[in-house]
Design a protein around this motif. Structure first.
Motif, short mmCIF file in Angstrom:
data_model
loop_
_atom_site.label_atom_id
_atom_site.label_comp_id
_atom_site.label_asym_id
_atom_site.label_seq_id
_atom_site.Cartn_x
_atom_site.Cartn_y
_atom_site.Cartn_z
N ILE A 63 0.83 -1.21 0.00
CA ILE A 63 0.00 0.00 0.00
C ILE A 63 0.87 1.26 0.00
CG2 ILE A 63 -1.66 1.35 1.36
CD1 ILE A 63 -2.77 -1.33 2.35
N ILE A 64 1.95 1.22 0.79
CA ILE A 64 2.81 2.40 0.95
C ILE A 64 3.73 2.60 -0.25
CG2 ILE A 64 4.65 3.42 2.34
CD1 ILE A 64 3.39 1.99 4.77
N THR A 65 4.32 1.50 -0.75
CA THR A 65 5.36 1.63 -1.78
C THR A 65 4.94 1.17 -3.18
OG1 THR A 65 6.26 -0.60 -1.42
CG2 THR A 65 7.07 1.16 0.03
N GLU A 66 3.97 0.27 -3.24
CA GLU A 66 3.56 -0.37 -4.50
C GLU A 66 4.75 -1.03 -5.19
OE1 GLU A 66 1.27 2.08 -7.08
OE2 GLU A 66 -0.37 2.34 -5.65
N LEU A 68 6.56 -4.49 -5.48
CA LEU A 68 6.32 -5.90 -5.20
C LEU A 68 7.52 -6.58 -4.54
CD1 LEU A 68 4.59 -8.43 -5.41
CD2 LEU A 68 5.39 -8.73 -7.77
N GLN A 69 8.70 -6.40 -5.12
CA GLN A 69 9.89 -7.06 -4.58
C GLN A 69 10.18 -6.60 -3.15
OE1 GLN A 69 13.21 -6.61 -7.24
NE2 GLN A 69 12.42 -8.11 -8.70
N LEU A 70 10.10 -5.29 -2.91
CA LEU A 70 10.36 -4.76 -1.58
C LEU A 70 9.35 -5.32 -0.57
CD1 LEU A 70 11.84 -2.89 0.37
CD2 LEU A 70 10.32 -1.02 -0.38
N SER A 71 8.11 -5.38 -0.96
CA SER A 71 7.06 -5.88 -0.07
C SER A 71 7.31 -7.34 0.29
CB SER A 71 5.69 -5.72 -0.72
OG SER A 71 5.42 -4.38 -1.03
N LEU A 72 7.72 -8.12 -0.70
CA LEU A 72 8.00 -9.54 -0.44
C LEU A 72 9.24 -9.70 0.44
CD1 LEU A 72 7.33 -10.99 -4.01
CD2 LEU A 72 5.96 -11.39 -1.95
N ILE A 73 10.25 -8.87 0.21
CA ILE A 73 11.47 -8.93 1.03
C ILE A 73 11.16 -8.59 2.49
CG2 ILE A 73 13.70 -7.84 1.47
CD1 ILE A 73 14.01 -7.58 -1.58
#
Length: 234
Positions: A63-66, A68-73
């Motif tokens: 929601i904050i960054t959109e 995908l890779q960062l969210s999964l990390i």
């Protein structure tokens, strides 16, 4: 008198010490056994939190960054930290490992397609498979809750099925435990098809532990009404 003529007492042979096998857990009633097995299966409050936190982290990060890779990390990092705590405390890491495995599979699907909603797809597919197996077990009159009960009697794990009263009880409880997964799929499938990542994350958490808790409370109420005696082992 010569001491050689005296009778020498014969010492009995020394018997080796044999440690009796540890008995299986015993319960006074079938209802108590079912409650205990359900508690083990869901890992209690801590196991539930360990399963929910990585999903919450992924959803908020998306929601904050959109990204995908960062969210999964970030999601995987939180799960790894929870696993490290378990290892340091020397407690069972089962539920954290389940969460890490789910994150890994979800990451594979999402990174392959480039769609964040695909991170939720493996979990939905898994629920669908489990629900199908659970419902099938009920329809063929071998309700899955009976096998959980049978785990408390390793010497005869199928003894429960010879008692029609126990089969009826396990069938009723099994239908109750099927409902959370059906509700979750009913809500998540339309959200997945619409690509609603935010609401998918909210639904996964909100329809996870709270709904299962409601189902467990209902099961507890059903079990509290009966006191089916456990047949003593011969």
């Amino acid at each position: 008198m010569s001491t050689a003529d005296e009778a020498v007492p014969v010492q009995p042979p020394v018997q080796p010490t044999v440690t009796a096998p540890k008995p299986a857990e015993s319960y006074e009633t079938v209802e108590a056994a079912v409650r205990a097995q359900l508690s083990k299966a869901f890992g209690g409050r801590r196991g539930t939190i360990e399963a929910a936190v990585p999903t919450i982290t992924f959803t908020l990060a998306w929601i904050i960054t959109e990204q995908l890779q960062l969210s999964l990390i970030l999601s995987g990092g939180i799960a790894a930290a929870l696993l490290l705590v378990r290892i340091v405390q020397r407690s069972t890491p089962q539920f954290v490992l389940n969460s890490l495995f789910g994150i890994g599979i979800g990451a594979f699907f999402a990174l392959r397609s480039g769609k964040a909603e695909d991170a939720f797809l493996p979990g939905m597919l898994w629920i669908a498979v489990v629900e199908a197996i659970m419902i099938f077990s009920i329809l063929v009159r071998w309700p899955f809750m009976g096998f959980m009960l049978g785990a408390t009697n390793p010497e005869d794990p199928l003894a429960w099925h010879r008692d029609k009263g126990i089969v009826k009880l396990c069938t009723k409880v099994s239908w109750i435990m099927v409902l959370p997964g059906l509700i979750k799929l009913t809500v998540q499938i339309p959200l997945y098809l619409a690509g609603q990542v935010f609401w998918l994350g909210i639904a996964k958490v909100a329809l996870g532990w709270p709904v299962y808790l409601a189902a467990l409370a209902t099961v507890g109420w059903v079990l509290a009404r009966g006191r089916t005696a456990v047949q003593p082992q011969v």
